[in-house]
Design a protein around this motif. Structure first.
Motif, short mmCIF file in Angstrom:
data_model
loop_
_atom_site.label_atom_id
_atom_site.label_comp_id
_atom_site.label_asym_id
_atom_site.label_seq_id
_atom_site.Cartn_x
_atom_site.Cartn_y
_atom_site.Cartn_z
N HIS A 1 -6.85 -10.63 2.97
CA HIS A 1 -6.67 -9.18 2.84
C HIS A 1 -7.52 -8.42 3.85
O HIS A 1 -8.34 -7.57 3.47
N GLU B 1 2.66 2.59 -0.11
CA GLU B 1 2.21 3.34 1.07
C GLU B 1 2.93 4.67 1.18
O GLU B 1 2.32 5.70 1.52
N GLN C 1 -4.23 -2.23 -2.90
CA GLN C 1 -3.55 -2.09 -1.61
C GLN C 1 -4.36 -1.14 -0.73
O GLN C 1 -4.98 -0.20 -1.22
N SER D 1 4.15 -3.09 -1.05
CA SER D 1 3.17 -2.31 -0.30
C SER D 1 3.80 -1.13 0.43
O SER D 1 3.18 -0.09 0.60
N SER E 1 -3.51 1.20 1.33
CA SER E 1 -3.12 2.61 1.37
C SER E 1 -3.79 3.42 0.27
O SER E 1 -4.12 4.60 0.45
#
Length: 965
Positions: free
Chosen positions: A788, A705, A742, A701, A744
């Motif tokens: 999440h 990101e 994810q 991640s 981001s």
């Protein structure tokens, strides 16, 4: 639940109160105090808390006070008594008041020669009883307390009885300050206590003035006075006692309590009314100067601190009153000079002294009062006090000086940090003083610095030079010095400074940085200071100051820097390659270069970009071929961070730095040059490489990101100039999110929707991306989204943004609006407050489209009741109280856009007993429903209604928690 102590076992359940007795409390207390097992301690504490509030507490608390019990058990008994009296007063029958009072007097008498902690708790219990019964049921409570304890008997010696009485009189006002009395009762009781001062004052005076009073009694008297003056006892009525406090100051044992009593007495808001008393206090404070000087000579920091507190409290609280007494101006000026002495007290803060910091707010207050007078009066006061403030500047700059290198090296990290904060406070004070002294202050500092640097005969310490520069920096950081005629001279003096010390070099850098705006208006002076900054870049000890100064110069002076650009880029590249700076400074340096390059012609930008980032691209290519491991992960994130920060500030369109009032963001005022944007050119060149990196690190991640940050910052800076990359970035984002979702990626998608969804040319790829990430996220909800919360939060923000910028996205047949709605309802029940806030935002954006987006209208009509139930569940106690405003926004939006449906849903949802809370009645629920339905215009009122209802649901209405809410 059960906890044990030896062979004893105790149940911790609702029925346990039925069998609470003193025998059970003893092992529980033993377990609380002595059991090393923290779980057993917690269980014991829980049981004891239940025991304290049980009906049986009235019986066992007296038994626990038995003389044969240890103090810990006696203390619990006394605490239980106080708890019952203060929190369950209504349980006590009126005819029991007298016997309870008598028992408490008796117990206090017994413990007056016993355990101090038990005595105090018993006094607090009797104080609570007094507050609940005065003035009606127990008029003259304090007079009776004094009379009872002055009577001889009970085998208790006079000194013990005296101390017990003083303890009781001390805790009485303290208990009043923390009591849970209703507001109307507080006013009544405060008045009754005020009338009782007549019984307390003579007693305290008598005990304090008697030569044979023991020190312990006098100390208790002073504590008692401190407590009573907090009830706003008129200063004129405590004047004699305050005078006695001054007489007690020479006694080291009484000094601290005497200081506290004086400070409390003269800092009461009402005390400014008693001008004559205040005028009598000034000579008494001035008389402490001899004791203060002796304390300074002897290194007695505590005495210095105490006397300074008294002087500052008088000056700070009563500056205006004392200034207005023009016949006594000399005595007030003497007080101001005494405070000046405290400001400049010898020694370095915080190692040799801790007093000077107490005085800084006084100088703010005095200046404010002087500047608030009408112009003719103000002119008279300025004539007297401007010289004082010029002296203050000299004192502050002396106090801001660093110690010798050897001494500073011996300081602990904590002492160095305290000194840094102290210098910041001095800096703030200097900035404030500038408002009074104006340009003359800068001239004064410049003259001193000039003499210091040009006097070859007299050697100067670097500390003196640094302090003067620090003064300049303090003012220039926040005050517009563009019109000052001394700044050119200062810029000319800076290269003459012999920099042989890190602290001095740091201050030189920060001073140049503070003058960046001035340099933008006087670019000819850049050549004097830029070489110093570039030289400092190579010194790791000056990392923060040199990089931040270069960044300020590049931001403010970018249109005047092209002649220096080659050199700046070369030096920056060198220090980046040598890895001289830490990661955060490297990022700042890239931002500085972004500002610098923005002002160059496009071809020069591209050439410099190629030179600057090629080494990193080559390194990234190499890293992309390696097997993922922790070390190359950090290197990849570092490189991606450098690119992100470079693209954050590289903007070739000209901008107004701010609107006229400084409140608006930068506005682009001229179109960019023709041709592709240099950032877009670079991004297109490295796009394939970024995809390669992603293919290996998609599970990480932090790397994802970092990749998203490059594009997100570029989009924010370039806005519509980013258009050439919309299609390929949308495709890459879709692939990324489909493989491993994810947060981001959703945040970047939201940014793309915000800028490009309304543009016809870019709507197709944005629409496809939006539908894809929505579909993938819906599948996450089907599998269980609780793991999440970050994805759910970002997803709700994305949906809200889409509804705000392009509601047409919800007309698509490929978008399952019903499923999105249900995901929102589920998200309202998440424990994470940010996720719930984002979900409420989604619903407040969704509901207005009931009228123009048919799929939205259908789902709200069919399933709106589910939304109402989820909102009511949160209000009823399912969500933290900090979210009530957001739930109110949803209700307000429903009321505005679905009024007729809301009326039905509210009735149906609130019908089941116990929903949304078992604590609210049907009548209260109906009232809430009617109030909500009435408010279709006043959103603030809806928020108040929701807050009130949630307090009812939680059983907090009318409590002290509600008052804080």
């Amino acid at each position: 639940m059960r906890f044990s102590n030896g062979d004893q076992l105790f149940s911790l359940n609702k029925s346990s109160n039925d069998c609470i007795c003193p025998i059970m409390a003893q092992p529980a207390l033993h377990q609380l105090y002595y059991d090393p097992n923290i779980e057993n301690k917690n269980l014991a504490q829980k049981w004891l808390m239940q025991a304290q509030v049980s009906p049986q507490a009235w019986q066992f608390c007296w038994a626990l006070l038995s003389p044969d019990k240890v103090p810990e058990i006696q203390y619990f008994g006394a605490s239980a008594l106080h708890t019952k009296i203060s929190r369950y007063w209504s349980d006590i029958p009126t005819d029991q008041y007298e016997s309870l009072k008598t028992q408490l007097f008796s117990q206090i008498a017994c413990f007056s020669s016993g355990s101090k902690m038990v005595l105090t708790r018993l006094c607090v219990a009797l104080a609570s009883l007094a507050l609940n019964t005065m003035p009606e049921a127990w008029p003259g409570a304090v007079s009776e307390m004094v009379r009872v304890f002055q009577e001889e008997g009970g085998g208790v010696d006079g000194r013990a009885r005296c101390l017990a009485l003083l303890e009781l009189l001390t805790v009485l006002p303290e208990e009043f300050q923390t009591s849970r009395l209703p507001q109307y009762r507080k006013g009544q009781v405060r008045g009754a206590l005020g009338r009782e001062w007549g019984s307390v004052c003579p007693l305290l005076q008598q005990l304090l003035r008697r030569t044979d009073s023991p020190g312990a009694v006098k100390a208790r008297v002073l504590r008692c006075l401190s407590s009573w003056v907090l009830l706003d006892v008129p200063l004129s009525e405590s004047e004699g006692l305050v005078h006695d406090c001054f007489s007690a100051l020479p006694d080291p044992e009484l000094f601290d309590t005497a200081v506290e009593a004086i400070v409390n007495a003269i800092s009461q808001p009402d005390s400014q009314r008693y001008v004559n008393t205040l005028l009598k206090l000034v000579p008494q404070v001035l008389a402490l100067q001899e004791q203060l000087r002796e304390a300074v000579q002897n290194g007695d920091m505590e005495t210095c601190h105490g006397i300074c507190r008294i002087a500052v409290t008088l000056g700070e609280n009563h500056s205006r009153t004392l200034l207005e007494q023009v016949d006594h101006w000399q005595s007030f000026l003497a007080l101001v000079n005494m405070i000046m002495f405290c400001t400049g007290i010898p020694g370095h803060y915080p190692v040799n002294e801790t007093t000077s910091s107490l005085t800084l707010t006084f100088w703010y207050t005095l200046q404010d009062e002087i500047m608030s007078f009408e112009s003719d009066k103000q002119a008279v006061y300025l004539q007297v006090y401007r010289p004082v403030y010029f002296q203050l500047v000299d004192v502050l700059l002396h106090k801001a000086q660093f110690p010798t290198d050897q001494e500073y090296a011996s300081w602990s990290c904590d002492e160095k940090e305290q000194f840094r904060i102290y210098r910041v406070d001095i800096s703030d004070t200097l900035m404030y003083v500038y408002e009074m002294l104006g340009a003359e202050l800068l001239s004064n500092l410049y003259d001193k610095l000039g003499r210091l640097l040009t006097n070859a005969e007299q050697p100067t310490s670097w500390q003196h030079t640094e302090a003067l520069l620090y003064g300049f920096q303090s003012i220039a950081e926040t005050i517009d010095v563009n019109y000052s005629d001394v700044i050119p001279g200062l810029i000319g003096l800076i290269p003459r400074i012999s920099i042989n010390n890190v602290q001095l070099a740091d201050t030189v850098m920060f001073t140049i940085g503070a003058l960046a705006e001035w340099l933008a208006d006087h670019p000819v002076m850049l050549s004097s200071v830029l070489p110093l900054v570039l030289q400092a870049l190579g010194n790791p000890d000056l990392s923060v100051s040199s990089v931040s100064t270069l960044k300020k110069i590049c931001r403010e002076c970018k249109y005047d820097l092209p002649p220096y650009a080659t050199n700046i880029v070369a030096v920056s590249q060198e220090v980046l390659i040598k890895q001289i700076h830490k990661t955060s400074q490297c990022m700042w340096l890239m931002q500085a270069l972004g500002f610098l390059l923005s002002a160059l012609p496009v071809e020069d930008i591209l050439r410099n970009l190629h030179s600057l980032i090629t080494p990193y691209i080559q390194q990234l290519e190499k890293l992309a071929d390696e097997t993922p491991n922790p070390s190359n992960k950090l290197a990849i994130i570092h490189i991606l961070g450098l690119l992100s920060n470079l693209f954050t500030t590289l903007d070739i369109s000209k901008q107004d730095d701010e609107s006229a009032d400084g409140s608006a963001p930068p506005v682009k005022t001229a179109p960019p040059p023709p041709g592709p944007n240099p950032v877009v050119v670079v991004l297109q060149q490295v796009f394939a490489l970024i995809q390669t990196v992603l293919s290996k690190w998609l599970n990480d991640s932090q790397v994802v990101e970092a990749v998203c940050a490059i594009f997100e910052k570029s989009v924010k800076t370039l806005l519509h100039d980013f258009a050439p990359m919309v299609s390929q970035l949308s495709e890459m984002l879709g692939q990324m999110y489909s493989t491993i979702p994810q947060a981001s990626a959703l945040d970047l998608t939201r940014q793309m929707v915000h800028i490009f969804a309304s543009e016809t040319d870019h709507f197709p790829p944005i629409k496809a991306l939006f539908e894809l990430v929505t579909s993938v996220t819906l599948s996450i909800f089907q599998q269980g989204p609780r793991d999440h919360p970050d994805i759910v939060d970002s997803f709700m923000q994305l949906q809200a943004q889409a509804l705000k910028r392009k509601p047409d996205l919800f007309l698509s047949e490929s978008l399952d609006v019903k499923a999105v709605f249900h995901c929102g309802v589920l998200s309202l029940k998440f424990p994470e407050a940010p996720t719930v806030k984002s979900t409420c935002l989604f619903f407040t954006e969704l509901l207005p489209h009931c009228s123009d987006v048919p799929p939205v209208a259908r789902v709200v009509q069919e399933d709106g009741k589910l939304l109402i139930q989820a909102v009511l569940e949160g209000i009823g106690g399912g969500a933290t109280r900090s979210l009530m405003d957001q739930f109110a926004e949803v209700l307000f939006s429903l009321n505005k856009h679905c009024f007729s449906l809301l009326a039905v849903w509210l009735k149906e949802a609130l019908q089941p007993p116990g929903f949304p809370s078992s604590r609210v009645t049907t009548e209260q629920k109906d009232n809430f429903s009617h109030q909500i339905l009435r408010e279709r215009v006043n959103k603030r009122r809806v928020k108040d209604i929701v807050k009130e209802f949630t307090l009812l649901c939680r059983g907090l209405h009318g409590t002290e928690y509600a008052a804080e809410y």
